[in-house]
Every structure is written in structure tokens, then in C-alpha cells.
Motif scaffolding. Sequence first.
Motif, PDB file in Angstrom:
ATOM      1  N   MET A  44       0.849  -1.176   0.000  1.00  0.00           N
ATOM      2  CA  MET A  44       0.000   0.000   0.000  1.00  0.00           C
ATOM      3  C   MET A  44       0.898   1.243   0.000  1.00  0.00           C
ATOM      4  O   MET A  44       1.892   1.297   0.707  1.00  0.00           O
ATOM      5  CB  MET A  44      -0.901  -0.013   1.239  1.00  0.00           C
ATOM      6  N   ASP A  45       0.513   2.225  -0.780  1.00  0.00           N
ATOM      7  CA  ASP A  45       1.264   3.472  -0.832  1.00  0.00           C
ATOM      8  C   ASP A  45       0.770   4.412   0.257  1.00  0.00           C
ATOM      9  O   ASP A  45      -0.434   4.516   0.510  1.00  0.00           O
ATOM     10  CB  ASP A  45       1.086   4.151  -2.193  1.00  0.00           C
ATOM     11  N   TYR A  46       1.700   5.107   0.891  1.00  0.00           N
ATOM     12  CA  TYR A  46       1.371   6.025   1.970  1.00  0.00           C
ATOM     13  C   TYR A  46       1.849   7.431   1.644  1.00  0.00           C
ATOM     14  O   TYR A  46       2.744   7.626   0.833  1.00  0.00           O
ATOM     15  CB  TYR A  46       2.022   5.570   3.284  1.00  0.00           C
ATOM     16  N   MET A  47       1.227   8.418   2.321  1.00  0.00           N
ATOM     17  CA  MET A  47       1.676   9.797   2.227  1.00  0.00           C
ATOM     18  C   MET A  47       1.830  10.340   3.645  1.00  0.00           C
ATOM     19  O   MET A  47       1.237   9.830   4.590  1.00  0.00           O
ATOM     20  CB  MET A  47       0.700  10.644   1.421  1.00  0.00           C
TER      21      MET A  47
ATOM     22  N   ALA B  41      -0.505  15.165   2.607  1.00  0.00           N
ATOM     23  CA  ALA B  41      -1.962  15.182   2.712  1.00  0.00           C
ATOM     24  C   ALA B  41      -2.477  16.603   2.884  1.00  0.00           C
ATOM     25  O   ALA B  41      -3.516  16.961   2.324  1.00  0.00           O
ATOM     26  CB  ALA B  41      -2.411  14.310   3.883  1.00  0.00           C
ATOM     27  N   SER B  42      -1.755  17.434   3.622  1.00  0.00           N
ATOM     28  CA  SER B  42      -2.202  18.810   3.829  1.00  0.00           C
ATOM     29  C   SER B  42      -2.189  19.589   2.518  1.00  0.00           C
ATOM     30  O   SER B  42      -3.077  20.400   2.264  1.00  0.00           O
ATOM     31  CB  SER B  42      -1.345  19.517   4.880  1.00  0.00           C
ATOM     32  N   GLU B  43      -1.209  19.336   1.669  1.00  0.00           N
ATOM     33  CA  GLU B  43      -1.171  19.985   0.359  1.00  0.00           C
ATOM     34  C   GLU B  43      -2.287  19.468  -0.542  1.00  0.00           C
ATOM     35  O   GLU B  43      -2.915  20.235  -1.272  1.00  0.00           O
ATOM     36  CB  GLU B  43       0.184  19.748  -0.301  1.00  0.00           C
ATOM     37  N   LYS B  44      -2.552  18.179  -0.463  1.00  0.00           N
ATOM     38  CA  LYS B  44      -3.580  17.556  -1.297  1.00  0.00           C
ATOM     39  C   LYS B  44      -4.984  18.028  -0.905  1.00  0.00           C
ATOM     40  O   LYS B  44      -5.816  18.301  -1.767  1.00  0.00           O
ATOM     41  CB  LYS B  44      -3.485  16.033  -1.150  1.00  0.00           C
TER      42      LYS B  44
ATOM     43  N   ILE C 180      -4.815  17.587  10.135  1.00  0.00           N
ATOM     44  CA  ILE C 180      -4.759  16.183   9.714  1.00  0.00           C
ATOM     45  C   ILE C 180      -4.269  15.312  10.858  1.00  0.00           C
ATOM     46  O   ILE C 180      -4.738  14.190  11.049  1.00  0.00           O
ATOM     47  CB  ILE C 180      -3.893  16.027   8.462  1.00  0.00           C
ATOM     48  N   ASN C 181      -3.354  15.839  11.666  1.00  0.00           N
ATOM     49  CA  ASN C 181      -2.896  15.110  12.846  1.00  0.00           C
ATOM     50  C   ASN C 181      -4.074  14.840  13.781  1.00  0.00           C
ATOM     51  O   ASN C 181      -4.212  13.739  14.318  1.00  0.00           O
ATOM     52  CB  ASN C 181      -1.807  15.905  13.567  1.00  0.00           C
ATOM     53  N   TYR C 182      -4.942  15.838  13.978  1.00  0.00           N
ATOM     54  CA  TYR C 182      -6.145  15.639  14.797  1.00  0.00           C
ATOM     55  C   TYR C 182      -7.030  14.542  14.205  1.00  0.00           C
ATOM     56  O   TYR C 182      -7.569  13.711  14.931  1.00  0.00           O
ATOM     57  CB  TYR C 182      -6.949  16.927  14.926  1.00  0.00           C
TER      58      TYR C 182
ATOM     59  N   ASP D  87      -9.673   9.512   1.570  1.00  0.00           N
ATOM     60  CA  ASP D  87     -10.428  10.729   1.304  1.00  0.00           C
ATOM     61  C   ASP D  87     -10.374  11.632   2.530  1.00  0.00           C
ATOM     62  O   ASP D  87     -10.258  11.161   3.663  1.00  0.00           O
ATOM     63  CB  ASP D  87     -11.894  10.404   0.999  1.00  0.00           C
ATOM     64  N   LYS D  88     -10.500  12.924   2.286  1.00  0.00           N
ATOM     65  CA  LYS D  88     -10.513  13.892   3.376  1.00  0.00           C
ATOM     66  C   LYS D  88     -11.775  13.678   4.206  1.00  0.00           C
ATOM     67  O   LYS D  88     -12.881  13.615   3.662  1.00  0.00           O
ATOM     68  CB  LYS D  88     -10.502  15.307   2.809  1.00  0.00           C
TER      69      LYS D  88
END
Length: 62
Positions: A1-4, A9-12, A20-22, A46-47
Motif C-alpha cells: 500500500m502506498d502512503y503519504m 496530505a495537507s497539500e492535497k 490532519i494530525n487531529y 479521502d478527506k
Amino acid sequence: MDYMTLREASEKWGVSSRQINYYCVEGRIPGAVKMAGVWLLPKAADKPADKRRKQNKGGEKL
């Protein structure tokens, strides 16, 4: 599985990496794992919906 990372994620998603940490701490991102003190999120994730937004009677977000 690919991770970010949180930064990717914040840029995406257009939100801060702290927000995102929360999401990760609250378990709102399925598949997120913490390895060596760093959160890794699946690239296909997904966000999460913003809990501060409520839906009106028509089902549309305000």
C-alpha cells in the motif's frame, strides 16, 4: 500500500498538517498508521468531513 505523510496530505486536501494530525488521533482516517512517531496515511484516503459543518433540512451542506 502506498502512503503519504501529513505534509503531503495537507497539500492535497488544502488544510493544515496539524488538522490532519487531529483527524489521525481521532481515528477519522481509515488505514492511517503511526510508525516511529510519524503518521502515514493511505494515498487513496479521502478527506474526512468537517464536523463543524451541519446539514440543512434539504440534505445540502451549508
